[in-house]
Motif scaffolding. Sequence first.
Motif, PDB file in Angstrom:
ATOM      1  N   ALA A 172       0.850  -1.147  -0.070  1.00  9.72           N
ATOM      2  CA  ALA A 172      -0.158   0.034   0.030  1.00  9.72           C
ATOM      3  C   ALA A 172       0.850   1.233  -0.051  1.00  9.72           C
ATOM      4  N   MET A 173       1.796   1.307   0.860  1.00  8.57           N
ATOM      5  CA  MET A 173       3.018   2.301   0.833  1.00  8.57           C
ATOM      6  C   MET A 173       3.565   2.588  -0.358  1.00  8.57           C
ATOM      7  N   LEU A 174       3.823   1.305  -1.130  1.00  8.42           N
ATOM      8  CA  LEU A 174       4.573   1.282  -2.465  1.00  8.42           C
ATOM      9  C   LEU A 174       3.497   2.040  -3.518  1.00  8.42           C
ATOM     10  N   ALA A 175       2.409   1.795  -3.454  1.00  6.29           N
ATOM     11  CA  ALA A 175       1.405   1.983  -4.402  1.00  6.29           C
ATOM     12  C   ALA A 175       1.118   3.520  -4.036  1.00  6.29           C
ATOM     13  N   GLY A 176       1.204   4.313  -3.003  1.00  6.57           N
ATOM     14  CA  GLY A 176       1.038   5.687  -2.809  1.00  6.57           C
ATOM     15  C   GLY A 176       2.192   6.308  -3.293  1.00  6.57           C
ATOM     16  N   PHE A 177       3.379   5.675  -2.977  1.00  7.25           N
ATOM     17  CA  PHE A 177       4.711   6.314  -3.691  1.00  7.25           C
ATOM     18  C   PHE A 177       4.650   6.288  -5.108  1.00  7.25           C
ATOM     19  N   ALA A 178       4.190   5.192  -5.874  1.00  5.74           N
ATOM     20  CA  ALA A 178       4.011   5.247  -7.229  1.00  5.74           C
ATOM     21  C   ALA A 178       3.000   6.331  -7.674  1.00  5.74           C
ATOM     22  N   LEU A 179       1.782   6.357  -7.029  1.00  4.64           N
ATOM     23  CA  LEU A 179       0.849   7.637  -7.277  1.00  4.64           C
ATOM     24  C   LEU A 179       1.622   8.609  -7.629  1.00  4.64           C
ATOM     25  N   THR A 180       2.315   9.065  -6.253  1.00  4.08           N
ATOM     26  CA  THR A 180       2.709  10.441  -6.018  1.00  4.08           C
ATOM     27  C   THR A 180       3.931  10.588  -7.256  1.00  4.08           C
ATOM     28  N   VAL A 181       4.613   9.857  -7.698  1.00  7.99           N
ATOM     29  CA  VAL A 181       5.639   9.890  -8.518  1.00  7.99           C
ATOM     30  C   VAL A 181       5.060  10.144 -10.063  1.00  7.99           C
ATOM     31  N   GLY A 182       3.887   9.287 -10.167  1.00  4.01           N
ATOM     32  CA  GLY A 182       3.004   9.202 -11.502  1.00  4.01           C
ATOM     33  C   GLY A 182       2.409  10.825 -11.554  1.00  4.01           C
ATOM     34  N   VAL A 183       1.903  11.359 -10.864  1.00  2.00           N
ATOM     35  CA  VAL A 183       1.219  12.933 -10.554  1.00  2.00           C
ATOM     36  C   VAL A 183       2.389  13.536 -11.051  1.00  2.00           C
ATOM     37  N   ARG A 184       3.595  13.614 -10.084  1.00  5.35           N
ATOM     38  CA  ARG A 184       4.759  14.479 -10.262  1.00  5.35           C
ATOM     39  C   ARG A 184       5.287  14.470 -11.778  1.00  5.35           C
ATOM     40  N   LEU A 185       5.162  13.452 -12.293  1.00  4.45           N
ATOM     41  CA  LEU A 185       5.853  13.218 -13.670  1.00  4.45           C
ATOM     42  C   LEU A 185       4.562  13.793 -14.583  1.00  4.45           C
ATOM     43  N   LEU A 186       3.337  13.527 -14.536  1.00  2.57           N
ATOM     44  CA  LEU A 186       2.292  14.351 -15.234  1.00  2.57           C
ATOM     45  C   LEU A 186       2.288  15.655 -15.036  1.00  2.57           C
ATOM     46  N   MET A 187       2.428  16.334 -13.880  1.00  4.83           N
ATOM     47  CA  MET A 187       2.442  17.531 -13.475  1.00  4.83           C
ATOM     48  C   MET A 187       3.762  18.239 -14.232  1.00  4.83           C
ATOM     49  N   GLY A 188       4.980  17.763 -14.074  1.00  3.32           N
ATOM     50  CA  GLY A 188       6.048  17.942 -14.685  1.00  3.32           C
ATOM     51  C   GLY A 188       5.764  18.291 -16.378  1.00  3.32           C
ATOM     52  N   GLU A 189       5.334  17.452 -16.870  1.00  3.70           N
ATOM     53  CA  GLU A 189       5.009  17.357 -18.327  1.00  3.70           C
ATOM     54  C   GLU A 189       4.026  18.316 -18.707  1.00  3.70           C
TER      55      GLU A 189
END
Length: 178
Positions: A157-174
Amino acid sequence: MLLFMEHREEELSAKGQRDDGLTSPVIPVIMTVMIAIPSFLLGTALGVSGTAQAVMVFLAIIAHKGTAGFALAVKMVRSTLGRFRTIALYTFFAFSTPLGIIVGENAQEYLSAHEMLEVKGFILAAASGVFLYLSTTHGLRDNPLLVQCKNHRGFFAMLAGFALTVGVRLLMGEAHGG
């Protein structure tokens, strides 16, 4: 390596408690090595850092040396370690950071610019890793996140939250050009 040494120190502490409350002299020796290695790495990181990075690394070192030095002194006083050995061990700890700074600064003289970038990356990563290890295993020992993540379900669950945060950051960065 630090985790192994820490578990060994805890095991010896549990077994080696004497009637007078003092512990084995091995425990302060292990603890000194455990905190001298990060101190040396942080000193080396300071030696290879640029000015802006050096300020942050210096502040981290000051915070680390103060608390680690106090904890080490308490362990030494509460052991059967003799006075001379106590002073020698504490001196070893105290000089680990300045020695690291000297090594870091001198490394620049003997390495090419490309080699220095690789060494600097390794040193900063190792120093950061040590700080993350110490902060998560000691500073956050009873944190609910770490307590919940001890089982597989909580960890994933913690890894999924981390992956979600990274995904959102990558999308926001793009979305913002980068």
